[in-house]
Design an enzyme around this catalytic site. Structure first.
Site, PDB file in Angstrom:
ATOM      1  CB  THR A  23      10.200 -69.235  28.054  1.00 22.15           C
ATOM      2  OG1 THR A  23      11.118 -68.254  27.636  1.00 22.15           O
ATOM      3  CG2 THR A  23       9.107 -68.589  28.845  1.00 22.15           C
TER       4      THR A  23
ATOM      5  CB  THR B 151      11.392 -68.919  21.640  1.00 20.06           C
ATOM      6  OG1 THR B 151      11.316 -67.748  22.446  1.00 20.06           O
ATOM      7  CG2 THR B 151      10.405 -69.949  22.128  1.00 20.06           C
ATOM      8  CG  ASP B 152      15.040 -64.719  22.694  1.00 21.82           C
ATOM      9  OD1 ASP B 152      13.826 -64.769  22.431  1.00 21.82           O
ATOM     10  OD2 ASP B 152      15.542 -63.909  23.488  1.00 21.82           O
TER      11      ASP B 152
ATOM     12  CE  LYS C   4      10.936 -65.162  19.913  1.00 23.05           C
ATOM     13  NZ  LYS C   4      11.535 -65.059  21.252  1.00 23.05           N
TER      14      LYS C   4
END
Lengths: 461, 651
Positions: free
Chosen positions: A107, A183-184, A262
């Site tokens: 992202t 980020t996942d 996360k």
């Protein structure tokens, strides 16, 4: 060859062809009520039906017109829109440190895709500079796009390539490395890099964003500024994640690559250090080191890149009533390592024992972590835990399940000798196991409690 | 006065109307639940992004220059993590879409087949995402207006923005309770030609929206932007006009402003200021000149005290750099600062507006200028020193601004940019309205470049079946109702009141179901009840069934009409029981025996209280006394006749 009817199929496509227009045509469409729509034909998402034509009107709005209601479409011209940030060459300032930004996708580097209507990773890191000119005041930035994948598509091939690229950049004299990443699975990548790239003389900082950079409220720019500043000037030469501390635009936190997770699907402040406190606070102006125990920047140290990896390793997330055939299936499919995320201090139910025993006897390496994430696997406390250890399951203390998965994959890329595997697994390389859990580490505030309410009423979230 | 037709006045509207849904548009938070306290806060900043066509929006760039710190105040009862921009939108509220479709149909629009959510950038912070989610639902509508048509260009459904709490220097604070509530924006064509027409059109659209009963009413539930231009000018948006009644003065003021700015342009061109580079602006730090000035706000220690009093913190409200008084030389521009623009205002106000908003220098009087220098001891000497420092010649004008150094530099540049705009005519601006009919700069008007698709939300298909289903449930358009009521002899203000406040539905239902007289019922609901409501009688709590019973009783026993107020008061005060019980309980409708025998006594007492031999006066007093006990029991006419007879007898 680009499809001039991007996303249009069946009836809608036929309608466009009938009127001699295509995607990006400027048109004047009139419907059966006499309403006029002037604008550009936009590509249509392939997942939508084939009965509507999408027009971006002159005032910027998009509308869909049903093909049965189209009375006429007149072509007024053609103008393909190219959505891109102007790419600018990064200005060189000899007195500033050299930082390499490696792009993997995600992202932080994204743009709109009109074909699917989704956000896809597509900015080159060079374009990133066009969007965040502040970077030029921080460092001399070199950007390299390694791949453009969603972070869930990161796997062995990418890990190995990324580790090698980091090594090359450090050898070539970079003062710090920044990795743009979705980020996942940033936590997974940070963990594997902690083992594949050891003894780094400089900071290696993974960064991403939770709000894509096509939004005014994006966290991408500030995250990138924080990460670049730390890579350029920070003193911790380890693999780290740098993301928002609070959800407010205030400061970033540096988390150790092996101790980070996360924790929210969409919050900006999604990354949290687990089992420990973060390494440092990073703001636009300063660094505040929270941890004393870290490897300091040292240009004279030689980086060691060791990109071994075996992907026949899995996590078994235990749940009550788990059946033994699941374990048997893994053995049958020739998995070589199983990380159990067990309950409590590291437990599974008894009916699983025989299957696990057979697995270990057939050479599968089985280790235990805790699904509570916080705390240690202490299998000696209860009989059940002692039984499991007798079977040959090795507890990994407070190593996070994902970190254990990554480490076991890396270890099995080197050896299959059970004792050697377990020795390396239990011997911390990058703080993946720590001897002590600080008393201020585990802090999950519960909203509603008076003291929490007082805190959030007086501090920016 | 100006002749609006001669200057080519054109105006159009953007009317915002909140929809009456229990929850917000993209999340499940309650809508319409406002709070004045907060239990959490978030700090954010906004950055401009590119449109899908690869261009930056002018407004977005301006907002970025202001470098605002933005704080959002949160309350657990009315916001979730969506409003904080920490959760993507949930699927769009279909009830809101349905109400929007209804509104479109009322406005005579064609409903689009697929509703696509777009993002409209707002970098002022009024929406935490930095954009408003908005979608066109209807296009191509028309309303009957003054014997012609008012065109409705488009109607969009969108999420409402935050409420501003404060705006000081570089910090703006927003409350998030209103954020995300569904509203529709109705955009008219530029069809309006006089200030009065603008007011009338606002009222018309308001009546249309309210006639479905599916919209919110009350403070802030509807707001309008008025777009104005004159021939040769450009569209200027007067934003957030709170009342239709403000519109005529604002539109007039803007027309005058544009005419004057066009004259200024011609003057500048005639003086050789033909392109951007011809505007010569130089500035210098003149803090020392005012170190002991009688203008205390120009002295550092006074300014620092002001900062402290205001609670302005470095890095939040306060800009960067030490205190600085900056003088700006405007080469060859003498006379332009005092150029009249709006009523009572000059071109200097245009500069001050930009300085305040873009540079964040908001300490009054914001700016000093050589053509209206304040009068104080030492004024002439100080201005002379400033002019000398800037090497001014007599044809030069000077403005002075003060505050944190970086902001004064931004301000000096904004002064230059505003002059460049002036040689081009009227800048596209959003302006903030004031009750006196003047406006001030709010921001550069955003263009279509700020729109791009919302990738978080799939489009909504609107089938013709859905449209027809919604059309079937619509009330009659207000102008049809207006005609019907007027035909029955109801006065126009009463009709408009009934439509606006919702009484019309009750009136029609009573007429339809109880055979009540239309004119009389309109009179009851449109005038009589207004007075009772103002007096605090809870008339709105009386349900239809009781009104219906009352209506039947009044038809059966016309005598009771004379006691309507008493009956309504009693009915409102006794929520239980039938209306006939209330009537019976008061003895209404029953003629008291022997009432005639008490008349001579009443007349006698009236005579003694009249202090006059005027027979009409005595009669009025006597009638008042008599009706107190007889209203609703004996027709007033009959009581009057009896009184007259008694008066005759006594004379």
């Amino acid at each position: 060859m680009q499809d001039e009817m991007k996303g249009y199929r069946g009836l809608a496509r036929a309608k466009l062809e009938e009127h001699g227009v295509k995607v990006w045509s400027e048109v004047r469409a009139v419907n059966d009520a006499g309403s006029v729509f002037e604008g550009v034909i936009l590509p249509r998402s392939e997942t939508l039906d084939d009965e509507h034509i999408v027009i971006k009107m002159r005032n910027g709005y998009n509308v869909g017109i049903h093909i049965r209601r189209v009375a006429s479409i007149t072509s007024l011209g053609y103008k393909e829109a190219i959505y891109k940030i102007p790419e600018r060459e990064f200005p060189v300032r000899p007195n500033l440190p050299k930082v390499t930004l490696l792009g993997t996708g995600g992202t932080i580097a994204s743009r709109l895709d009109y074909r699917t209507g989704a956000v896809i990773p597509a900015f080159t890191p060079g374009e990133l500079y066009g969007a965040v000119p502040e970077l030029a005041d921080i460092c001399n930035l070199t950007t390299k796009k390694l791949f453009g994948v969603f972070s869930e598509n990161m796997a062995k091939e990418q890990y190995v390539a990324l580790a090698r690229a980091i090594g090359d950049e450090i050898e070539a004299g970079a003062d710090g490395i920044v990795i743009g990443h979705g980020t996942d699975t940033m936590g997974h990548t940070a963990a594997i890099l902690s083992f594949m790239v050891q003894q780094s003389p400089v900071p290696i900082v993974l960064v991403g964003s939770q709000r894509s950079s096509d939004r005014p409220s994006s966290d991408a720019a500030l995250n990138l500024i924080h990460a670049a500043r730390f890579a350029a000037f920070g003193d911790i030469a380890e693999v780290m994640i740098c993301m928002f501390g609070p959800t407010s635009d205030r400061y970033g936190l540096l988390h150790r690559g092996t101790r980070c997770r996360k924790m929210h699907s969409s919050y900006r402040s999604t990354f949290r250090s687990i089992g420990d406190i973060p390494l440092a606070i990073v703001s636009r102006e300063s660094f505040n080191y929270l941890h004393k125990d870290y490897t300091r920047r040292d240009r004279s140290r030689r980086v060691k890149v060791d990109p071994a990896y075996d992907d026949r390793v899995t996590i078994l997330y235990y749940y009550p009533g788990m059946r033994a055939d699941l374990v048997e299936a893994l053995v049958e499919k020739r998995y070589r390592g199983i990380v159990i995320a067990g309950t409590g201090l590291g437990h599974v139910n008894k009916p699983l024992y025989p299957a696990l025993k057979r697995a270990i006897e057939s050479g599968v390496h089985v280790v235990m972590t805790v699904q509570t994430l916080w705390g240690y696997a202490q299998m000696y406390v209860y009989d059940t835990g002692r039984d499991l250890m007798d079977l040959g399951i090795v507890p990994l203390d407070n190593m996070l399940p994902e970190t254990a998965l990554m480490k076991l994959s890396w270890v099995l890329g080197h050896t299959d000798d059970h004792e050697e595997v377990m020795r390396i697994m239990r011997d911390p390389i990058a703080h993946e196991i720590t001897a002590r859990e600080p008393h201020n580490g585990y802090l999950i505030m519960q909203g509603g409690l008076p003291e929490t309410e007082e805190y959030i009423a007086t501090h920016w979230k | 006065m100006i002749d609006y037709a001669e200057v080519g006045l054109i105006a159009g509207l953007e009317v915002h109307q909140q929809l009456l849904t229990p929850t917000k548009m993209f999340c499940r938070c309650p809508a319409g639940h406002y709070t004045d306290a907060h239990d959490g806060a978030v700090l954010r900043h906004m950055r401009p992004t590119l449109s899908e066509l690869g261009e930056y929006d002018g407004c977005a760039l301006m907002e970025f220059k202001t470098r605002k710190n933005i704080i959002y105040l949160l309350h657990e009862e009315n916001v979730c993590t969506y409003e904080m921009d920490d959760t993507p939108p949930f699927l769009v509220n279909q009830e809101a879409v349905n109400i929007a479709i209804e509104q479109c149909l009322m406005l005579g629009c064609d409903i689009v087949d697929e509703v696509h959510i777009a993002r409209k950038q707002y970098l002022d912070g009024s929406i935490p995402t930095g954009f408003q989610r908005t979608a066109i639902v209807g296009v191509n509508g028309r309303l009957p207006f003054r014997g012609r048509e008012l065109t409705i260009t488009q109607v969009s459904v969108e999420e409402d923005s935050c409420r501003e709490v404060s705006d000081k220097g570089h910090l703006i604070v927003w409350r998030t309770d209103r954020l995300g509530m569904p509203l529709i924006e109705t955009v008219t064509g530029a069809d309006l030609r006089t200030p009065d027409e603008v007011e009338e059109a606002i009222l018309l659209i308001g009546r249309v929206c309210r006639s479905t009963r599916h919209v919110r009413t009350g403070l802030g539930a509807s707001r309008q932007d008025v777009n104005v231009s004159v021939r040769g000018g450009r569209r200027v948006e007067i934003k957030g006009v709170p009342k239709a009644g403000w519109a005529p003065r604002l539109v007039h003021g803007e027309a005058v402003r544009q005419v004057n700015l066009l004259k200024l342009r011609d003057d500048l061109l005639a003086r050789g200021f033909t392109e951007a580079s011809s505007i010569g602006v130089a500035s210098a730090d003149v803090t020392d000149v005012f170190a002991t000035s009688e203008l205390s706000f120009l002295r550092q220690e006074k300014w620092e005290r002001w900062i402290k009093e205001q609670g302005r913190r470095p890095g939040f409200e306060l800009g960067a750099g030490p205190f600085c008084v900056r003088a700006v030389r405007l080469r060859g521009l003498a006379g332009t600062l005092s150029w009249p623009t709006q009523p009572e205002q000059t071109f200097a106000s245009e500069l001050a507006g930009r300085v305040r908003v873009i540079a964040g220098l908001d300490q009054r009087p914001i700016m000093l200028q050589s053509e209206k220098w304040p009068d104080y001891r030492g004024a002439i000497q100080e201005l002379r020193k400033v002019r000398a420092r800037l090497h001014c010649e007599s044809a030069d004008a000077v403005v002075v601004i003060w505050g944190p150094e970086e902001d004064t530099v931004t301000a000096a540049n904004e002064v230059r940019l505003r002059y460049i705009d002036a040689i081009r005519g009227i800048p596209n601006e959003t302006r903030q309205p004031f009750p006196d009919g003047t406006t001030d700069f709010e921001r550069i008007l955003p263009g279509p470049d700020r729109m791009y698709p919302d990738t978080d939300s799939p489009p909504t298909r609107v089938t013709r079946e859905r449209v027809e289903h919604l059309r079937a449930g619509l009330p009659e358009p207000p102008w049809v109702r207006e005609e019907r009521y007027a035909g029955a002899g109801v006065a126009l203000p009463v009709i408009h009141y009934l439509i606006r406040r919702g009484g019309a539905d009750m009136v029609d239902r009573l007429v339809r179901e109880t055979g009540a007289d239309l004119k009389k019922t309109c009179f009851l609901f449109g005038e009589k009840l207004v007075y009772l409501r103002r007096a605090g009688v809870p008339v709105d709590a009386i349900p239809f069934e009781r009104w219906a019973e009352l209506s039947r009783l009044l038809t059966e026993i016309p005598l009771l009409r004379e006691a309507w107020e008493l009956i309504v008061r009693r009915v409102a005060a006794t929520p239980a029981g039938s209306v006939s019980d209330v009537v019976a309980g008061q003895g209404l409708g029953l003629e008291p025996s022997g009432w005639r025998t008490r008349i001579p006594g009443i007349v006698e007492r009236a005579e003694s209280r009249a202090y006059s031999s005027d027979r009409d006066r005595i009669f009025r007093i006597a009638l008042g006394d008599a009706m107190g006990a007889l209203r609703g029991r004996v027709p007033a006419a009959e009581v009057g006749a009896e009184l007259r007879r008694a008066l005759e007898e006594r004379s």
